[in-house]
Design an enzyme around this catalytic site. Structure first.
Site, short mmCIF file in Angstrom:
data_model
loop_
_atom_site.label_atom_id
_atom_site.label_comp_id
_atom_site.label_asym_id
_atom_site.label_seq_id
_atom_site.Cartn_x
_atom_site.Cartn_y
_atom_site.Cartn_z
CE LYS A 21 -3.95 1.58 2.82
NZ LYS A 21 -3.49 2.10 4.11
CB SER A 22 3.79 2.26 2.08
OG SER A 22 3.17 2.12 3.32
NE ARG A 26 6.28 6.58 0.97
CZ ARG A 26 5.32 6.38 1.89
NH1 ARG A 26 4.24 5.67 1.59
NH2 ARG A 26 5.45 6.91 3.10
NE ARG A 121 -5.57 8.56 10.56
CZ ARG A 121 -5.08 7.63 9.74
NH1 ARG A 121 -5.83 7.14 8.78
NH2 ARG A 121 -3.84 7.20 9.88
CD GLN A 168 0.51 8.58 7.10
OE1 GLN A 168 -0.07 9.48 7.72
NE2 GLN A 168 -0.08 7.44 6.82
CG ASP A 314 0.03 0.11 9.72
OD1 ASP A 314 -0.59 0.86 10.51
OD2 ASP A 314 0.51 0.51 8.66
CE LYS A 341 -0.86 3.88 12.65
NZ LYS A 341 -0.18 4.15 11.37
NE ARG A 345 -5.51 0.30 13.08
CZ ARG A 345 -4.74 0.45 12.02
NH1 ARG A 345 -3.42 0.42 12.16
NH2 ARG A 345 -5.25 0.62 10.82
#
Length: 426
Positions: A21-22, A26, A121, A168, A314, A341, A345
């Site tokens: 995903k990351s 990008r 967030r 991030q 994560d 998050k 969580r």
């Protein structure tokens, strides 16, 4: 809503988890600001990454997405144009924070909004340093909460010390630094995932690292590349745990990224005694990749904290499930970042696993889990958090009766074919 039944004959076979995903985020963003065409293979077509594509299309970039293959026609930084619509990031914190770094240097106005979860967030960890660089950013709670209004323009490099180890935050500031006067550096308390630094170098950018400080010079251009996205280790983590705790299991996960800033889950599994090995190790676009083999294991509890936490933040929801099947006590600490998050969580993992009979208690910065324990069937809720949903589904594989996961559609954010893969291994 999905119902998961106890797995009776083990989980056996080979799967290829979705693209990282990351790295998918990008690859699209860097392709959008690069000169020339970027082609992406293995892209994750989950909702978060599709939000990134939609936002950059609104910024005037031509992007053709066909499943896990994406083509981005970049025209450099100046190819981004003022959007006529609000930029909707959906549920994606990565899209929000990294895109803010890009927008901070562009000579136009834009507005960024997301869903209800994004609206809670904290964004000041990014907007404050970007303001320090000269960007004009406003929004709710003095620019801490979306919607955010950005008036980009001339920015100057800063030396920024981040209070949190956050890829991030680091990425947003570095992206702004590429189009700012002078040098921009970010120093972290611990090393966060370094996909941005690796990929920037693959796109032709000079990146300097000195210990926990990374820096870039302003005025650098990116050149379009062919990017092969490895499997996402955060997605693989759910099947690594399943393979370790479901009796009579043997799973091979193909072509998974094993970036050392992300392999905390492998370290924890090995520390707890899991039967795990890496095979066919190689490197693609500067990212290390391997096949991971996991089998049913006798596990022991352990303590998880300190500088490993950013490398597995994560994965903690599914590590909690793993700990319910380990002999003795598992303590997770230094994980305050879990509170900001998609959900809090810590509280969510504890409350949902308690519904299944787990011996688990929340602490201020983590949780304490006693094992092993037979989990019971029940109805649980993802609370709209993809990783909570998947963790509860894996718990369902070993519960004594079916586990129903409400709001399981959230899982599509990062792993659209998750339940298909569970079924294919049975």
């Amino acid at each position: 809503m999905n119902k998961v039944e106890k797995v009776t004959a083990g989980l056996n076979g080979t799967i290829k988890v979705p693209g990282d995903k990351s790295i998918s985020h990008r690859a699209v963003m860097f392709g959008a600001i690069a000169n020339g065409t970027t082609t992406i293979e293995g892209f994750l077509p989950g909702e978060d990454c599709l939000s990134t594509i939609a936002c950059f299309q609104k910024l005037g970039v031509h992007i053709d997405a066909q499943g896990d293959k994406v083509k981005v026609d970049g025209n450099g930084w100046s190819g981004l144009t003022e959007p006529t619509e609000i930029l909707d990031v959906g549920n994606s914190g990565t899209t929000t924070r990294l895109m803010l770094g890009i927008l901070a240097t562009r000579p136009f106005h834009s507005v960024v909004i997301g869903d209800a979860s994004i609206g809670k967030r904290p964004m000041s960890r990014v907007t404050n340093p970007l303001r320090e660089m000269g960007a004009l950013i406003d929004g709710r709670n003095n620019g801490n909460l979306t919607p955010l209004s950005i008036r980009g323009g001339t920015t100057r490099g800063i030396a920024y010390s981040s209070k949190v180890a956050s890829a991030q935050v680091k990425s947003s500031i570095l992206l702004a630094g590429l189009q700012s006067e002078g040098v921009t550096s970010v120093t972290e308390p611990e090393l966060s995932r370094d996909h941005t630094e690796r990929m920037l170098q693959a796109f032709g950018v000079e990146v300097e690292r000195d210990g926990l400080t990374v820096s870039v010079k302003g005025g650098q251009e990116l050149t379009g590349q062919h990017v092969i996205v490895p499997g996402d280790i955060s997605s693989a983590a759910f099947f690594l745990v399943a393979g370790a705790i479901v009796p009579n299991s043997h799973i091979v996960l193909k072509n998974v990224g094993i970036n050392p800033t992300r392999t905390g889950i492998i370290d924890v599994l090995r520390k707890m005694g899991a039967s795990l090995e890496l095979m066919n190790e190689k490197e693609t676009n500067g990212e290390p990749v391997a096949d991971i083999v996991i089998s049913t294991s006798e596990l022991k509890g352990c303590e998880i904290g300190g500088d490993i936490i950013p490398r597995l933040i994560d994965e903690i929801p599914v590590i909690a499930v793993l700990a319910t099947q380990a002999q003795g006590k598992t303590v997770i600490r230094d994980a305050e970042e879990l509170k900001v998050k998609e959900t809090n969580r810590i509280d969510t993992v504890v409350s949902e696993l308690k519904k299944l009979g787990a011996k688990i208690e929340a602490t201020d910065d983590g949780m304490v889990i006693e094992g092993p324990i037979q989990l019971n069937g029940n109805t649980v809720n993802s609370h709209g958090d993809h990783r909570i949903g998947m963790a509860m589904a894996i718990a369902g594989c070993i519960a004594n009766s079916s586990v129903t996961v409400e709001k399981s559609e959230a899982i599509a954010v990062s792993y659209p074919n998750f339940f298909e893969h569970i079924n294919s291994l049975q």
